[in-house]
Write a protein that holds these residues in place. Structure first.
Motif, mmCIF file in Angstrom:
data_model
loop_
_atom_site.group_PDB
_atom_site.id
_atom_site.type_symbol
_atom_site.label_atom_id
_atom_site.label_comp_id
_atom_site.label_asym_id
_atom_site.label_seq_id
_atom_site.Cartn_x
_atom_site.Cartn_y
_atom_site.Cartn_z
ATOM 1 N N GLN A 110 0.858 -1.342 0.057
ATOM 2 C CA GLN A 110 0.233 -0.208 0.066
ATOM 3 C C GLN A 110 0.667 1.228 -0.096
ATOM 4 N N GLY A 111 2.040 1.722 0.028
ATOM 5 C CA GLY A 111 2.635 2.308 0.139
ATOM 6 C C GLY A 111 3.266 2.705 1.547
ATOM 7 N N LEU A 112 4.411 3.415 1.965
ATOM 8 C CA LEU A 112 4.496 4.245 3.262
ATOM 9 C C LEU A 112 4.450 5.234 2.954
ATOM 10 N N ASP A 113 3.741 5.751 4.785
ATOM 11 C CA ASP A 113 4.135 7.134 4.386
ATOM 12 C C ASP A 113 5.597 8.317 5.134
ATOM 13 N N LEU A 114 6.282 8.952 3.776
ATOM 14 C CA LEU A 114 7.042 9.204 3.498
ATOM 15 C C LEU A 114 7.394 10.314 4.868
ATOM 16 N N ARG A 115 5.532 11.490 4.686
ATOM 17 C CA ARG A 115 6.073 13.021 5.600
ATOM 18 C C ARG A 115 6.483 12.427 6.979
ATOM 19 N N ILE A 116 5.758 11.749 7.474
ATOM 20 C CA ILE A 116 6.891 11.667 9.279
ATOM 21 C C ILE A 116 7.849 10.233 9.383
ATOM 22 N N MET A 117 8.519 9.843 7.964
ATOM 23 C CA MET A 117 9.997 8.746 7.961
ATOM 24 C C MET A 117 10.825 9.869 8.711
ATOM 25 N N GLN A 118 12.494 9.206 9.220
ATOM 26 C CA GLN A 118 12.615 9.384 10.289
ATOM 27 C C GLN A 118 14.090 8.967 9.780
ATOM 28 N N LYS A 119 15.489 9.372 9.513
ATOM 29 C CA LYS A 119 16.796 8.792 9.544
ATOM 30 C C LYS A 119 16.506 7.570 9.910
ATOM 31 N N ARG A 120 16.272 7.251 11.302
ATOM 32 C CA ARG A 120 15.996 5.869 11.867
ATOM 33 C C ARG A 120 15.321 4.602 11.070
ATOM 34 N N GLN A 121 14.320 4.839 10.197
ATOM 35 C CA GLN A 121 13.223 4.540 9.735
ATOM 36 C C GLN A 121 13.763 4.327 8.240
ATOM 37 N N MET A 122 14.463 4.987 7.240
ATOM 38 C CA MET A 122 14.903 4.866 6.054
ATOM 39 C C MET A 122 16.088 4.239 6.350
ATOM 40 N N GLU A 123 17.173 4.659 7.749
ATOM 41 C CA GLU A 123 18.123 2.772 7.132
ATOM 42 C C GLU A 123 17.652 1.889 7.548
ATOM 43 N N LEU A 124 16.382 1.552 8.672
ATOM 44 C CA LEU A 124 16.479 0.467 9.107
ATOM 45 C C LEU A 124 15.672 -0.428 7.598
ATOM 46 N N LEU A 125 14.705 0.153 6.808
ATOM 47 C CA LEU A 125 14.524 -0.199 5.684
ATOM 48 C C LEU A 125 14.748 -0.421 4.797
ATOM 49 N N ALA A 126 16.284 0.031 4.329
ATOM 50 C CA ALA A 126 17.031 -0.300 3.604
ATOM 51 C C ALA A 126 17.667 -1.644 4.182
ATOM 52 N N ASP A 179 0.359 12.520 -2.315
ATOM 53 C CA ASP A 179 -0.721 12.691 -2.646
ATOM 54 C C ASP A 179 -1.470 14.042 -3.122
ATOM 55 N N HIS A 180 -0.994 14.594 -2.602
ATOM 56 C CA HIS A 180 -1.174 16.184 -2.558
ATOM 57 C C HIS A 180 -0.625 17.529 -3.107
ATOM 58 N N ILE A 181 -0.329 18.111 -3.507
ATOM 59 C CA ILE A 181 0.442 19.070 -4.356
ATOM 60 C C ILE A 181 0.463 19.948 -2.709
ATOM 61 N N LYS A 182 0.171 19.538 -1.550
ATOM 62 C CA LYS A 182 0.350 21.362 -0.144
ATOM 63 C C LYS A 182 1.749 20.204 0.438
ATOM 64 N N ASP A 183 1.897 18.799 -0.293
ATOM 65 C CA ASP A 183 2.695 18.413 0.725
ATOM 66 C C ASP A 183 4.917 18.588 0.359
ATOM 67 N N GLN A 184 4.342 19.250 -1.082
ATOM 68 C CA GLN A 184 5.569 19.134 -1.734
ATOM 69 C C GLN A 184 6.584 19.339 -1.108
ATOM 70 N N GLU A 185 6.813 21.016 -0.268
ATOM 71 C CA GLU A 185 7.747 20.726 0.572
ATOM 72 C C GLU A 185 8.656 20.188 1.665
ATOM 73 N N LEU A 186 7.178 19.906 1.918
ATOM 74 C CA LEU A 186 7.562 17.806 2.854
ATOM 75 C C LEU A 186 7.985 17.636 2.499
ATOM 76 N N ILE A 187 7.390 16.773 0.710
ATOM 77 C CA ILE A 187 8.224 15.400 0.156
ATOM 78 C C ILE A 187 9.189 15.995 -0.190
ATOM 79 N N VAL A 188 9.939 16.954 -0.943
ATOM 80 C CA VAL A 188 11.174 17.365 -1.409
ATOM 81 C C VAL A 188 12.488 17.012 0.193
ATOM 82 N N ARG A 189 12.139 17.703 1.193
ATOM 83 C CA ARG A 189 12.620 17.485 2.584
ATOM 84 C C ARG A 189 12.976 16.170 3.077
ATOM 85 N N LYS A 190 12.176 14.788 2.600
ATOM 86 C CA LYS A 190 12.297 13.584 2.720
ATOM 87 C C LYS A 190 12.739 13.019 2.117
#
Length: 374
Positions: free
Chosen positions: A197-213, A226-237
């Motif tokens: 179903q996909g994961l919520d990138l917006r709430i992910m932190q470095k630890r979660q990304m590292e473990l996932l990888a 899903d939403h253009i309003k999240d573009q700045e947050l998505i870019v940061r992630k």
């Protein structure tokens, strides 16, 4: 007692290739009680069973009314009740699925290596929910009444060691407070896994990304935009992901929702704005060398013809990585032929919206990191 089980999505949707988890749990439970269960491959056999279970995931999957009207029929699933779908009784919900329910169907339809891959979720994967629910309350989602993500089933409940891979259907895994302990159980299996179903990138932190990888990812990483309003947050992630994940970015895919009006009005000017927002999100993903996968909300079908045609073009282009990663949308449409509907819709859209013409020529290989068209 003979029990018939109908996966309605399988019967109605010709290209559907994913087992129904509820059907498999029902079959396993009743077999344990000593009863015979069978997957029905058409509705004509329905009268031969003492009890009939019908399940569907998609709301537009058709089921004959006379099947649902039978006194012996029990039906359920999000396809019937959407966000109000009743849960299975506890003794069924927490039963190991019957992974052999689809065996005969697969045997009849999966000759050859290409077909075997097409039916891989029926043969190679243990499937289930580690967590249930989500805190987002998105109005388009079956979880819009959920209050948060909670632990659902321990992995051993649906893990079959004879199967090579794991597939999780969780709604928002990393939003669950106990995610790290649960994730450890995944890694301990040594199996390849995916969160379908996909994961919520917006709430992910470095630890979660590292473990996932650190795990054996199957089909790469899948997130949502899903939403253009999240573009700045998505870019940061994505910036953070770029720093910590040692995998090719072709292995990162984001679902891109389109055709959904968050204001719920779908006014005349919505369609052009929505397609523009899709282009901007795609360009951002190209910038970070991520794949885009268009998820069309059902309302797209009522768009004016030109926009409806563009949703089709965008979907066919994005959802084929070999096309998306090599060609611009314009090149893809030209490749369909200058007399094709794809090319006709593209030229009509460009004539109507010349301000968006530059998006038609974006190419995955050429969009540079740090440059945004929008």
């Amino acid at each position: 007692m003979r029990i018939g089980i109908i996966d309605a999505d399988l019967l109605y949707r010709k290209r559907h290739r994913f087992p129904n988890l509820a059907c498999m749990k029902l079959s396993a439970y009743w077999k344990e009680q000593g009863f015979e269960t069978e997957l029905l491959l058409d509705y004509s056999q329905a009268g031969e069973y003492d009890r009939l279970y019908v399940s569907k995931v998609f709301t537009d999957t058709f089921v004959p009314e006379h099947i649902l009207a039978k006194e012996t029929t029990v039906y359920g699933g999000t396809g019937f009740f959407y966000d109000k779908a009743p849960v299975l009784p506890k003794e069924m919900e927490h039963h190991t699925p019957d992974y052999h329910l689809y065996d005969q169907m697969v045997k009849e339809h999966s000759e050859g290596e290409k077909k075997k891959k097409e039916f891989q979720f029926y043969t190679n994967y243990s499937i289930g929910f580690l967590t249930r629910g989500c805190f987002r309350k998105c109005s388009f989602c079956v979880n819009k009444n959920s209050t948060g993500a909670v632990a659902a089933s321990p992995l051993e409940e649906f893990y079959d060691p004879s199967r090579k891979k794991l597939c999780f259907l969780d709604d928002n895994f990393f939003a669950c407070a106990g995610w790290e302990k649960i994730f450890s159980s995944i890694l301990e299996t040594g199996r390849r896994f995916q969160f379908r179903q996909g994961l919520d990138l917006r709430i992910m932190q470095k630890r979660q990304m590292e473990l996932l990888a650190s795990g054996k990812l199957d089909n790469g990483m899948i997130f949502a935009f899903d939403h253009i309003k999240d573009q700045e947050l998505i870019v940061r992630k994505l910036e953070l992901l770029r720093e910590v994940i040692p995998v090719p970015y072709q292995k990162v895919k984001l679902y891109v929702l389109c055709g959904y009006d968050w204001e719920g009005t779908w006014k005349a000017d919505f369609w052009a704005k929505d397609i523009r927002d899709v282009f901007i999100r795609i360009e951002i993903l190209m910038r970070y060398k991520c794949l885009a996968y268009l998820m069309r909300y059902a309302a797209w079908e009522r768009a004016p013809e030109i926009y409806k045609g563009m949703y089709i073009n965008l979907s066919r282009w994005c959802n084929q990585p070999a096309q998306y990663s090599k060609k611009s949308l314009r090149e893809f449409c030209i490749g369909q032929g200058e007399h094709s509907s794809s090319f006709r819709y593209l030229t009509a859209f460009e004539a109507l919206h010349p301000e968006m013409a530059h998006y038609l020529d974006m190419k995955y290989e050429e969009v540079q990191y740090g440059k945004i068209y929008g």
